[in-house]
Write an enzyme that holds these catalytic residues in place. Structure first.
Site, mmCIF file in Angstrom:
data_model
loop_
_atom_site.group_PDB
_atom_site.id
_atom_site.type_symbol
_atom_site.label_atom_id
_atom_site.label_comp_id
_atom_site.label_asym_id
_atom_site.label_seq_id
_atom_site.Cartn_x
_atom_site.Cartn_y
_atom_site.Cartn_z
ATOM 1 N N SER A 50 -16.146 16.317 48.041
ATOM 2 C CA SER A 50 -17.411 16.620 47.356
ATOM 3 C C SER A 50 -17.327 16.302 45.864
ATOM 4 O O SER A 50 -16.242 16.103 45.311
ATOM 5 C CB SER A 50 -17.815 18.080 47.570
ATOM 6 O OG SER A 50 -16.813 18.948 47.163
ATOM 7 N N SER A 51 -18.504 16.239 45.281
ATOM 8 C CA SER A 51 -18.689 16.063 43.833
ATOM 9 C C SER A 51 -17.764 15.007 43.219
ATOM 10 O O SER A 51 -17.782 13.864 43.629
ATOM 11 C CB SER A 51 -18.560 17.414 43.129
ATOM 12 O OG SER A 51 -19.499 18.283 43.697
ATOM 13 N N ASP A 111 -4.501 21.856 53.749
ATOM 14 C CA ASP A 111 -4.128 22.372 52.437
ATOM 15 C C ASP A 111 -3.313 21.358 51.626
ATOM 16 O O ASP A 111 -2.130 21.140 51.908
ATOM 17 C CB ASP A 111 -3.328 23.661 52.646
ATOM 18 C CG ASP A 111 -2.968 24.303 51.321
ATOM 19 O OD1 ASP A 111 -3.494 23.873 50.281
ATOM 20 O OD2 ASP A 111 -2.140 25.242 51.341
ATOM 21 N N TYR A 226 -12.395 19.901 31.895
ATOM 22 C CA TYR A 226 -13.670 20.145 31.203
ATOM 23 C C TYR A 226 -13.379 20.900 29.924
ATOM 24 O O TYR A 226 -12.517 21.789 29.906
ATOM 25 C CB TYR A 226 -14.610 20.970 32.094
ATOM 26 C CG TYR A 226 -15.976 21.192 31.471
ATOM 27 C CD1 TYR A 226 -16.820 20.115 31.219
ATOM 28 C CD2 TYR A 226 -16.404 22.465 31.107
ATOM 29 C CE1 TYR A 226 -18.062 20.301 30.631
ATOM 30 C CE2 TYR A 226 -17.655 22.662 30.509
ATOM 31 C CZ TYR A 226 -18.471 21.579 30.271
ATOM 32 O OH TYR A 226 -19.700 21.758 29.689
ATOM 33 N N TYR A 236 -14.629 29.453 29.578
ATOM 34 C CA TYR A 236 -14.113 28.215 30.159
ATOM 35 C C TYR A 236 -12.931 27.729 29.313
ATOM 36 O O TYR A 236 -11.789 28.036 29.594
ATOM 37 C CB TYR A 236 -15.236 27.167 30.291
ATOM 38 C CG TYR A 236 -14.923 26.144 31.358
ATOM 39 C CD1 TYR A 236 -15.738 25.975 32.478
ATOM 40 C CD2 TYR A 236 -13.786 25.357 31.267
ATOM 41 C CE1 TYR A 236 -15.423 25.056 33.467
ATOM 42 C CE2 TYR A 236 -13.463 24.444 32.243
ATOM 43 C CZ TYR A 236 -14.279 24.291 33.330
ATOM 44 O OH TYR A 236 -13.949 23.386 34.294
ATOM 45 N N VAL A 274 -21.492 19.008 35.468
ATOM 46 C CA VAL A 274 -22.448 18.573 36.495
ATOM 47 C C VAL A 274 -22.698 19.720 37.481
ATOM 48 O O VAL A 274 -21.969 20.706 37.491
ATOM 49 C CB VAL A 274 -21.936 17.330 37.278
ATOM 50 C CG1 VAL A 274 -21.949 16.086 36.417
ATOM 51 C CG2 VAL A 274 -20.537 17.574 37.857
ATOM 52 N N THR A 275 -23.716 19.539 38.311
ATOM 53 C CA THR A 275 -24.059 20.559 39.303
ATOM 54 C C THR A 275 -23.113 20.439 40.493
ATOM 55 O O THR A 275 -23.144 19.424 41.201
ATOM 56 C CB THR A 275 -25.504 20.334 39.810
ATOM 57 O OG1 THR A 275 -26.352 20.053 38.695
ATOM 58 C CG2 THR A 275 -26.008 21.516 40.599
HETATM 59 P P1 NAD Z 1 -15.776 20.756 44.282
HETATM 60 O O1 NAD Z 1 -15.706 22.205 44.635
HETATM 61 O O2 NAD Z 1 -17.057 20.051 44.473
HETATM 62 O O3 NAD Z 1 -14.633 19.956 45.080
HETATM 63 C C1 NAD Z 1 -13.349 20.480 45.259
HETATM 64 C C2 NAD Z 1 -12.584 19.670 46.274
HETATM 65 O O4 NAD Z 1 -11.306 20.290 46.467
HETATM 66 C C3 NAD Z 1 -13.230 19.618 47.669
HETATM 67 O O5 NAD Z 1 -13.026 18.340 48.210
HETATM 68 C C4 NAD Z 1 -12.434 20.642 48.469
HETATM 69 O O6 NAD Z 1 -12.407 20.401 49.880
HETATM 70 C C5 NAD Z 1 -11.070 20.429 47.860
HETATM 71 N N1 NAD Z 1 -10.136 21.527 48.073
HETATM 72 C C6 NAD Z 1 -10.212 22.803 47.663
HETATM 73 N N2 NAD Z 1 -9.103 23.488 48.039
HETATM 74 C C7 NAD Z 1 -8.306 22.617 48.693
HETATM 75 C C8 NAD Z 1 -7.034 22.693 49.309
HETATM 76 N N3 NAD Z 1 -6.324 23.819 49.313
HETATM 77 N N4 NAD Z 1 -6.544 21.594 49.911
HETATM 78 C C9 NAD Z 1 -7.241 20.428 49.936
HETATM 79 N N5 NAD Z 1 -8.447 20.281 49.343
HETATM 80 C C10 NAD Z 1 -8.968 21.365 48.728
HETATM 81 O O7 NAD Z 1 -15.258 20.683 42.772
HETATM 82 P P2 NAD Z 1 -15.653 19.728 41.551
HETATM 83 O O8 NAD Z 1 -16.681 20.428 40.755
HETATM 84 O O9 NAD Z 1 -15.860 18.329 41.991
HETATM 85 O O10 NAD Z 1 -14.309 19.813 40.704
HETATM 86 C C11 NAD Z 1 -13.242 18.896 40.850
HETATM 87 C C12 NAD Z 1 -12.428 18.882 39.571
HETATM 88 O O11 NAD Z 1 -13.246 18.429 38.496
HETATM 89 C C13 NAD Z 1 -11.891 20.262 39.165
HETATM 90 O O12 NAD Z 1 -10.589 20.121 38.671
HETATM 91 C C14 NAD Z 1 -12.834 20.681 38.061
HETATM 92 O O13 NAD Z 1 -12.240 21.578 37.149
HETATM 93 C C15 NAD Z 1 -13.137 19.330 37.417
HETATM 94 N N6 NAD Z 1 -14.368 19.287 36.612
HETATM 95 C C16 NAD Z 1 -15.554 19.755 37.117
HETATM 96 C C17 NAD Z 1 -16.700 19.734 36.319
HETATM 97 C C18 NAD Z 1 -18.021 20.249 36.834
HETATM 98 O O14 NAD Z 1 -18.981 20.339 36.059
HETATM 99 N N7 NAD Z 1 -18.122 20.552 38.116
HETATM 100 C C19 NAD Z 1 -16.639 19.214 35.016
HETATM 101 C C20 NAD Z 1 -15.433 18.704 34.555
HETATM 102 C C21 NAD Z 1 -14.298 18.750 35.372
#
Ligand code: NAD
EC number: 1.3.1.44
Length: 397
Positions: A50-51, A111, A226, A236, A274-275
């Site tokens: 995702s994302s 995992d 972030y 944060y 982002v969302t």
């Molecule tokens: P998300 O929740 O959309 O995706 C997380 C992913 O991790 C998913 O694919 C999920 O299945 C996987 N996951 C979780 N636990 C797991 C495990 N034990 N084993 C295998 N896979 C596992 O998250 P996101 O918002 O895309 O965030 C991803 C990264 O980007 C993070 O490090 C976050 O800090 C960083 N980030 C996010 C944002 C934001 O605005 N969302 C901004 C900057 C950085």
């Protein structure tokens, strides 16, 4: 059976698998419209479903024709009231679309922190993936991690440090603003967050891949971080997650040492807000996002995860427009953090009231739509809202 969005607070309790399929396709079409670029060819994405992880996988596959391995933790359908997670379907349909183009798209569900998963992936790389990867994207966002060297399980906590913080958040179910009070993290919670969201597991992946001779010459790896503006710092950047991300910067330095002989590069990429399912439960962030989107949209620079990651891959990681800060971190978040954008966002946030936050003053409606899209609802181009449980059950990642 008809599927519709069910919300509990800011958590989605339902999924439209065909909306997820269309959303993956829309992202693929976005990348294709941007054209090909010379990027990675053999990519491992941890957190691929995702994302940011999914977007990274899509840009690598459809912008640079990369074979990909995706690792994620997702659930498939159990019964008619539990159709599984959006990420489960994103994996399935990503693989289908990639295979139609002749690309390898292998999904591992389980995992990523475990030794078993690392060994399984390495075995697959050696036996069926050409032996090496040239890029590893570390995009996990997880609530807990078991350290397989000690057997201890750690939990992450998104909390401020040294002070209680209160701020307004948006309840998407009730469509209301509410005040959230978050207690400061304990020492144990800070340690747990560093263990789960820091860079230790990232280092362990790289060590094992290198030992197994699975890293290609010129290998690159990136972890998404972030920083954000002052209004979000208390829980944060200056909170427990900020400590974890700072620790990941130390990991990145050690990884750089470790892969120097391969002419490799390890990077922290500070990405924009982002969302996502993770970001909507962070206090203040949703309120900030609806104002940020308004300002960035007016300036023609609003980005969804696919727009952001595609830009990062083609112009920065594999292009010549990378902008680094004094700590050597990649800073595509410069658009979000520009003085002009932040000044306007602050002005807007100061005007928000429980009565006006859903109006045209902000991009609340866009934020809500993006959140629905994450679960396959309100996706442009999708017309299928009926599902057959047995058909879904037969689909395999
Ligand atoms: P998300 O929740 O959309 O995706 C997380 C992913 O991790 C998913 O694919 C999920 O299945 C996987 N996951 C979780 N636990 C797991 C495990 N034990 N084993 C295998 N896979 C596992 O998250 P996101 O918002 O895309 O965030 C991803 C990264 O980007 C993070 O490090 C976050 O800090 C960083 N980030 C996010 C944002 C934001 O605005 N969302 C901004 C900057 C950085």
């Amino acid at each position: 059976m008809k599927v519709e969005m069910k919300l509990k607070g800011n958590m989605a309790r339902s999924v439209n698998p065909y909306g997820c399929k269309q959303e993956v396709l829309n992202q693929i079409n976005y990348v294709k419209a941007e054209g090909d670029y010379e990027g990675p060819k053999k990519v491992l994405v941890l957190g691929a479903s995702s994302s940011y992880g999914l977007a990274s996988r899509i840009t690598a596959a459809f912008g640079s024709h990369a074979d990909t391995i995706g690792v994620s933790f997702e659930r498939g359908p159990k019964d008619e009231s539990m159709l599984g997670t959006a990420g489960w379907y994103n994996n399935i349909f990503f693989r289908e679309f990639a295979e139609q183009e002749g690309l390898i798209a292998k999904n591992f569900i389980g995992d990523a922190f475990s030794l078993e998963m690392k060994e399984e992936v390495i075995k697959y790389i050696k036996e069926s993936f050409g032996g090496k990867v040239d890029m590893l994207v570390y995009s996990l966002a997880a609530p807990k991690r078991t350290d397989y060297k000690t057997g201890i399980t750690y939990s992450s906590a998104l909390k401020p440090i040294g002070q209680e913080v209160s701020g307004e958040n948006i309840n998407l179910e009730k469509e209301e603003l509410f005040t959230q009070v978050v207690e400061p993290a304990t020492e144990e919670e800070i340690e747990g967050t560093v263990k789960v969201m820091g860079g230790e597991d990232w280092e362990w992946w790289i060590e094992l891949l290198k030992e197994a001779d699975c890293l290609a010459e010129g290998f690159k790896t990136v972890l998404y971080s972030y920083i954000g503006p002052k209004v979000t710092h208390a829980f944060y950047h200056d909170g427990s997650l900020g400590v974890a991300k700072e620790q990941a910067e130390e990991s990145s330095k050690r990884i750089n040492e470790n892969i120097r002989e391969l002419n490799g590069q390890s990077l922290i990429c500070v990405s924009k807000a982002v969302t996502t399912k993770a970001s909507v439960v962070i206090p203040i962030l949703p309120k900030y996002l609806i104002c940020l989107y308004k300002v960035m949209k007016e300036q023609g620079i609003h980005e969804t995860p696919i727009m952001h990651k595609d830009r990062i891959f083609r112009t920065m990681l594999y292009g010549n427009e990378a902008n680094y800060d004094e700590k050597g971190r990649l800073r595509p978040d410069s658009w979000e953090l520009s003085d002009d954008v932040q000044r306007k966002v602050n002005d807007l946030m100061a005007q928000l009231t429980p009565q006006n936050f859903k109006s045209d003053l902000t991009e609340y409606q866009l934020f809500k739509k993006e959140f629905f899209n994450l679960n396959g609802f309100e996706v442009e181009g999708n017309t299928i809202n009926e599902v057959d449980f047995e058909t879904l059950k037969a689909m395999k990642p």
